[in-house]
Write a protein that holds these residues in place. Structure first.
Motif, PDB file in Angstrom:
ATOM      1  N   GLN A   1      54.009  25.185  28.029  1.00  0.00           N
ATOM      2  CA  GLN A   1      54.362  26.438  27.372  1.00  0.00           C
ATOM      3  C   GLN A   1      55.525  26.264  26.387  1.00  0.00           C
ATOM      4  N   HIS A   2      56.558  25.525  26.789  1.00  0.00           N
ATOM      5  CA  HIS A   2      57.792  25.511  26.006  1.00  0.00           C
ATOM      6  C   HIS A   2      58.126  24.181  25.336  1.00  0.00           C
ATOM      7  N   CYS A   3      57.619  23.084  25.813  1.00  0.00           N
ATOM      8  CA  CYS A   3      58.148  21.789  25.383  1.00  0.00           C
ATOM      9  C   CYS A   3      57.152  20.937  24.608  1.00  0.00           C
ATOM     10  N   VAL A   4      55.861  21.174  24.845  1.00  0.00           N
ATOM     11  CA  VAL A   4      54.839  20.276  24.324  1.00  0.00           C
ATOM     12  C   VAL A   4      54.802  20.282  22.794  1.00  0.00           C
ATOM     13  N   GLY A   5      55.147  21.403  22.188  1.00  0.00           N
ATOM     14  CA  GLY A   5      55.117  21.511  20.728  1.00  0.00           C
ATOM     15  C   GLY A   5      55.992  20.459  20.061  1.00  0.00           C
ATOM     16  N   CYS A   6      57.114  20.143  20.662  1.00  0.00           N
ATOM     17  CA  CYS A   6      58.006  19.116  20.109  1.00  0.00           C
ATOM     18  C   CYS A   6      57.818  17.772  20.817  1.00  0.00           C
ATOM     19  N   HIS A   7      57.787  17.790  22.139  1.00  0.00           N
ATOM     20  CA  HIS A   7      57.817  16.510  22.867  1.00  0.00           C
ATOM     21  C   HIS A   7      56.440  15.873  23.058  1.00  0.00           C
ATOM     22  N   GLY A   8      55.359  16.607  22.738  1.00  0.00           N
ATOM     23  CA  GLY A   8      54.019  16.031  22.834  1.00  0.00           C
ATOM     24  C   GLY A   8      53.495  16.010  24.259  1.00  0.00           C
TER      25      GLY A   8
ATOM     26  N   ILE B   1      64.498  17.857  11.485  1.00  0.00           N
ATOM     27  CA  ILE B   1      65.264  16.750  10.894  1.00  0.00           C
ATOM     28  C   ILE B   1      65.546  15.710  11.981  1.00  0.00           C
ATOM     29  N   VAL B   2      65.913  16.217  13.168  1.00  0.00           N
ATOM     30  CA  VAL B   2      66.161  15.310  14.298  1.00  0.00           C
ATOM     31  C   VAL B   2      64.851  15.177  15.075  1.00  0.00           C
ATOM     32  N   PRO B   3      64.322  13.979  15.243  1.00  0.00           N
ATOM     33  CA  PRO B   3      63.067  13.848  16.002  1.00  0.00           C
ATOM     34  C   PRO B   3      63.271  14.111  17.488  1.00  0.00           C
ATOM     35  N   PRO B   4      62.296  14.734  18.132  1.00  0.00           N
ATOM     36  CA  PRO B   4      62.415  14.994  19.576  1.00  0.00           C
ATOM     37  C   PRO B   4      62.466  13.697  20.374  1.00  0.00           C
ATOM     38  N   ALA B   5      63.057  13.792  21.547  1.00  0.00           N
ATOM     39  CA  ALA B   5      63.144  12.617  22.425  1.00  0.00           C
ATOM     40  C   ALA B   5      61.739  12.135  22.785  1.00  0.00           C
TER      41      ALA B   5
ATOM     42  N   THR C   1      66.065   5.286  30.939  1.00  0.00           N
ATOM     43  CA  THR C   1      67.251   4.789  31.640  1.00  0.00           C
ATOM     44  C   THR C   1      68.255   5.911  31.916  1.00  0.00           C
ATOM     45  N   LYS C   2      68.053   7.080  31.301  1.00  0.00           N
ATOM     46  CA  LYS C   2      68.969   8.194  31.589  1.00  0.00           C
ATOM     47  C   LYS C   2      68.688   8.725  32.992  1.00  0.00           C
ATOM     48  N   THR C   3      69.742   9.201  33.619  1.00  0.00           N
ATOM     49  CA  THR C   3      69.554   9.716  34.980  1.00  0.00           C
ATOM     50  C   THR C   3      68.948  11.123  34.927  1.00  0.00           C
TER      51      THR C   3
ATOM     52  N   LEU D   1      71.020  18.253  32.499  1.00  0.00           N
ATOM     53  CA  LEU D   1      72.059  18.943  31.724  1.00  0.00           C
ATOM     54  C   LEU D   1      71.614  19.166  30.277  1.00  0.00           C
ATOM     55  N   ALA D   2      70.882  18.199  29.729  1.00  0.00           N
ATOM     56  CA  ALA D   2      70.401  18.361  28.349  1.00  0.00           C
ATOM     57  C   ALA D   2      69.439  19.542  28.265  1.00  0.00           C
ATOM     58  N   ILE D   3      68.577  19.682  29.274  1.00  0.00           N
ATOM     59  CA  ILE D   3      67.619  20.792  29.250  1.00  0.00           C
ATOM     60  C   ILE D   3      68.370  22.115  29.437  1.00  0.00           C
TER      61      ILE D   3
ATOM     62  N   PHE E   1      74.144  20.066  17.875  1.00  0.00           N
ATOM     63  CA  PHE E   1      73.646  19.784  16.514  1.00  0.00           C
ATOM     64  C   PHE E   1      72.210  19.277  16.533  1.00  0.00           C
ATOM     65  N   SER E   2      71.394  19.894  17.324  1.00  0.00           N
ATOM     66  CA  SER E   2      70.017  19.415  17.450  1.00  0.00           C
ATOM     67  C   SER E   2      69.105  20.618  17.666  1.00  0.00           C
ATOM     68  N   PRO E   3      67.825  20.485  17.283  1.00  0.00           N
ATOM     69  CA  PRO E   3      66.874  21.574  17.583  1.00  0.00           C
ATOM     70  C   PRO E   3      66.650  21.732  19.087  1.00  0.00           C
ATOM     71  N   MET E   4      67.158  20.782  19.865  1.00  0.00           N
ATOM     72  CA  MET E   4      67.020  20.880  21.324  1.00  0.00           C
ATOM     73  C   MET E   4      68.097  21.823  21.837  1.00  0.00           C
ATOM     74  N   HIS E   5      67.746  23.124  21.864  1.00  0.00           N
ATOM     75  CA  HIS E   5      68.723  24.094  22.359  1.00  0.00           C
ATOM     76  C   HIS E   5      68.660  24.158  23.875  1.00  0.00           C
ATOM     77  N   GLY E   6      69.632  24.779  24.482  1.00  0.00           N
ATOM     78  CA  GLY E   6      69.638  24.896  25.937  1.00  0.00           C
ATOM     79  C   GLY E   6      68.628  25.934  26.406  1.00  0.00           C
ATOM     80  N   TRP E   7      68.159  25.745  27.639  1.00  0.00           N
ATOM     81  CA  TRP E   7      67.164  26.660  28.194  1.00  0.00           C
ATOM     82  C   TRP E   7      67.729  27.500  29.326  1.00  0.00           C
ATOM     83  N   ALA E   8      69.036  27.431  29.518  1.00  0.00           N
ATOM     84  CA  ALA E   8      69.650  28.144  30.651  1.00  0.00           C
ATOM     85  C   ALA E   8      69.330  29.636  30.627  1.00  0.00           C
TER      86      ALA E   8
HETATM   87  C1  HEC Z   1      62.116  22.648  18.723  1.00  0.00           C
HETATM   88  C2  HEC Z   1      61.705  21.415  19.314  1.00  0.00           C
HETATM   89  C3  HEC Z   1      62.002  21.180  20.786  1.00  0.00           C
HETATM   90  C4  HEC Z   1      61.569  21.904  21.868  1.00  0.00           C
HETATM   91  C5  HEC Z   1      60.706  23.159  21.870  1.00  0.00           C
HETATM   92  C6  HEC Z   1      62.077  21.218  23.037  1.00  0.00           C
HETATM   93  N1  HEC Z   1      62.804  20.124  22.679  1.00  0.00           N
HETATM   94 FE1  HEC Z   1      63.704  18.777  23.924  1.00  0.00          FE
HETATM   95  N2  HEC Z   1      64.439  17.761  22.321  1.00  0.00           N
HETATM   96  C7  HEC Z   1      64.203  18.083  21.010  1.00  0.00           C
HETATM   97  C8  HEC Z   1      64.940  17.161  20.161  1.00  0.00           C
HETATM   98  C9  HEC Z   1      64.961  17.184  18.653  1.00  0.00           C
HETATM   99  C10 HEC Z   1      65.619  16.272  21.026  1.00  0.00           C
HETATM  100  C11 HEC Z   1      66.525  15.093  20.626  1.00  0.00           C
HETATM  101  C12 HEC Z   1      67.948  15.565  20.619  1.00  0.00           C
HETATM  102  C13 HEC Z   1      68.875  14.557  20.025  1.00  0.00           C
HETATM  103  O1  HEC Z   1      68.770  13.376  20.374  1.00  0.00           O
HETATM  104  O2  HEC Z   1      69.706  14.979  19.225  1.00  0.00           O
HETATM  105  C14 HEC Z   1      65.276  16.674  22.388  1.00  0.00           C
HETATM  106  C15 HEC Z   1      65.754  16.066  23.523  1.00  0.00           C
HETATM  107  C16 HEC Z   1      65.390  16.396  24.804  1.00  0.00           C
HETATM  108  C17 HEC Z   1      65.831  15.719  25.991  1.00  0.00           C
HETATM  109  C18 HEC Z   1      66.744  14.495  26.054  1.00  0.00           C
HETATM  110  C19 HEC Z   1      68.167  14.877  25.816  1.00  0.00           C
HETATM  111  C20 HEC Z   1      69.101  13.727  25.933  1.00  0.00           C
HETATM  112  O3  HEC Z   1      69.543  13.215  24.907  1.00  0.00           O
HETATM  113  O4  HEC Z   1      69.373  13.297  27.043  1.00  0.00           O
HETATM  114  C21 HEC Z   1      65.268  16.357  27.056  1.00  0.00           C
HETATM  115  C22 HEC Z   1      65.403  15.999  28.519  1.00  0.00           C
HETATM  116  C23 HEC Z   1      64.470  17.434  26.527  1.00  0.00           C
HETATM  117  N3  HEC Z   1      64.568  17.437  25.155  1.00  0.00           N
HETATM  118  C24 HEC Z   1      63.727  18.293  27.302  1.00  0.00           C
HETATM  119  C25 HEC Z   1      63.047  19.410  26.807  1.00  0.00           C
HETATM  120  C26 HEC Z   1      62.369  20.364  27.638  1.00  0.00           C
HETATM  121  C27 HEC Z   1      62.238  20.291  29.151  1.00  0.00           C
HETATM  122  C28 HEC Z   1      61.843  21.307  26.808  1.00  0.00           C
HETATM  123  C29 HEC Z   1      61.074  22.556  27.186  1.00  0.00           C
HETATM  124  C30 HEC Z   1      61.669  23.422  28.178  1.00  0.00           C
HETATM  125  C31 HEC Z   1      62.197  20.929  25.444  1.00  0.00           C
HETATM  126  N4  HEC Z   1      62.921  19.772  25.497  1.00  0.00           N
HETATM  127  C32 HEC Z   1      61.841  21.639  24.326  1.00  0.00           C
HETATM  128  C33 HEC Z   1      63.410  19.100  20.537  1.00  0.00           C
HETATM  129  C34 HEC Z   1      62.786  20.059  21.301  1.00  0.00           C
END
Ligand code: HEC
Length: 119
Positions: free
Chosen positions: A37-44, A58-62, A71-73, A79-81, A87-94
């Motif tokens: 639902q929430h993550c596949v669009g970016c993380h595949g 601009i910043v590629p997803p992990a 290797t990350k714990t 905490l990243a989630i 400074f990344s499109p990876m915003h917090g989900w809290a």
């Molecule tokens: C808009 C695109 C996008 C979505 C949606 C997204 N992510 Fe990410 N995510 C990223 C990007 C970009 C990074 C890399 C961040 C960086 O390295 O600056 C990342 C990094 C991460 C990381 C690694 C962080 C680290 O450096 O340790 C985790 C874990 C993660 N995402 C989990 C999730 C989960 C779980 C979801 C869904 C609930 C999610 N992401 C949804 C874009 C996305």
């Protein structure tokens, strides 16, 4: 004696995280659902970071399958989630996922790309 101690210390350091990683509860349907639902669009779908929505980023997803992330714990990823990456499109989900849901989705990610401390 000393050597034996050293060997057991090394074994604990090397094997400990593996044992911990295996104490995870089973992958839940919920974890998979949240990921789809929430993550596949970016993380595949396979967690390789090549989801369909990444063209504008601009910043590629992990890529969870890469050694950098395997290797990350669990705590690093948790905490990243929860809080996002600065400074990344990876915003917090809290604000959208409960702690339990974050744990569920984290376990799902680990099932796609198991923790591997040796890289
Ligand atoms: C808009 C695109 C996008 C979505 C949606 C997204 N992510 Fe990410 N995510 C990223 C990007 C970009 C990074 C890399 C961040 C960086 O390295 O600056 C990342 C990094 C991460 C990381 C690694 C962080 C680290 O450096 O340790 C985790 C874990 C993660 N995402 C989990 C999730 C989960 C779980 C979801 C869904 C609930 C999610 N992401 C949804 C874009 C996305």
């Amino acid at each position: 004696m000393f050597l034996r101690l050293m060997i057991s210390a090394v074994v604990v350091v090397l094997i400990g995280p593996l044992v911990l990683a295996q104490t995870h509860t089973a992958v839940t349907k919920n974890g998979e659902k949240i990921f789809q639902q929430h993550c596949v669009g970016c993380h595949g779908a396979s967690g390789d970071g090549l989801g369909p929505d990444i063209k504008e980023l601009i910043v590629p997803p992990a890529n969870f399958r890469a050694p950098k992330y395997r290797t990350k714990t669990d705590m690093d990823l948790y905490l990243a989630i929860k809080q996002g990456v600065l400074f990344s499109p990876m915003h917090g989900w809290a604000d959208r996922l409960s702690d339990q849901e974050i744990r569920d989705v984290l376990i799902y990610i680990r099932s796609l790309a198991p923790f591997n401390p040796v890289g």
